[in-house]
Scaffold this motif. Sequence first.
Motif, mmCIF file in Angstrom:
data_model
loop_
_atom_site.group_PDB
_atom_site.id
_atom_site.type_symbol
_atom_site.label_atom_id
_atom_site.label_comp_id
_atom_site.label_asym_id
_atom_site.label_seq_id
_atom_site.Cartn_x
_atom_site.Cartn_y
_atom_site.Cartn_z
ATOM 1 N N ARG A 51 5.218 8.417 9.554
ATOM 2 C CA ARG A 51 5.029 7.025 9.119
ATOM 3 C C ARG A 51 6.036 6.113 9.799
ATOM 4 N N ASP A 52 7.291 6.571 9.892
ATOM 5 C CA ASP A 52 8.325 5.779 10.562
ATOM 6 C C ASP A 52 8.003 5.576 12.030
ATOM 7 N N GLU A 53 7.457 6.604 12.683
ATOM 8 C CA GLU A 53 7.047 6.476 14.090
ATOM 9 C C GLU A 53 5.950 5.437 14.244
ATOM 10 N N TYR B 64 0.826 -1.207 0.000
ATOM 11 C CA TYR B 64 0.000 0.000 0.000
ATOM 12 C C TYR B 64 0.866 1.265 0.000
ATOM 13 N N VAL B 65 0.395 2.263 -0.731
ATOM 14 C CA VAL B 65 1.045 3.571 -0.799
ATOM 15 C C VAL B 65 -0.021 4.636 -0.540
ATOM 16 N N ARG C 223 -5.218 1.540 9.129
ATOM 17 C CA ARG C 223 -4.783 2.234 10.349
ATOM 18 C C ARG C 223 -3.730 3.291 10.029
ATOM 19 N N ARG C 224 -2.724 2.902 9.264
ATOM 20 C CA ARG C 224 -1.651 3.849 8.931
ATOM 21 C C ARG C 224 -2.157 4.988 8.047
ATOM 22 N N LEU D 211 3.462 2.733 2.715
ATOM 23 C CA LEU D 211 2.995 2.352 4.044
ATOM 24 C C LEU D 211 3.720 1.125 4.593
ATOM 25 N N HIS D 212 4.518 0.486 3.774
ATOM 26 C CA HIS D 212 5.319 -0.680 4.169
ATOM 27 C C HIS D 212 4.472 -1.793 4.773
#
Length: 76
Positions: A71-73, A16-17, A41-42, A31-32
């Motif tokens: 996003r990294d958090e 997903y992006v 959720r992300r 979104l990794h």
Amino acid sequence: MSTQVIHTSYTEKAGYVWRKRYASNTLSVALHTKSPAEATRRSASLSIRFMQLETLAVPFVAMREAIKAYRDELMN
């Protein structure tokens, strides 16, 4: 039950992006994840953070870096 993931696209290779238009450009943040539940959720979290930063009228590059850092958090 099916949930629509807001502002995202999906590919088999990348998962997903999250994408959103801002300042005549497109923010694009991976979104990794390949999980629809995690992507939902992300994506929702990134959308909320985007709306918060949008009110500050930050430059595009600053917005992109802030969204990626958030996003990294979320991934930790």
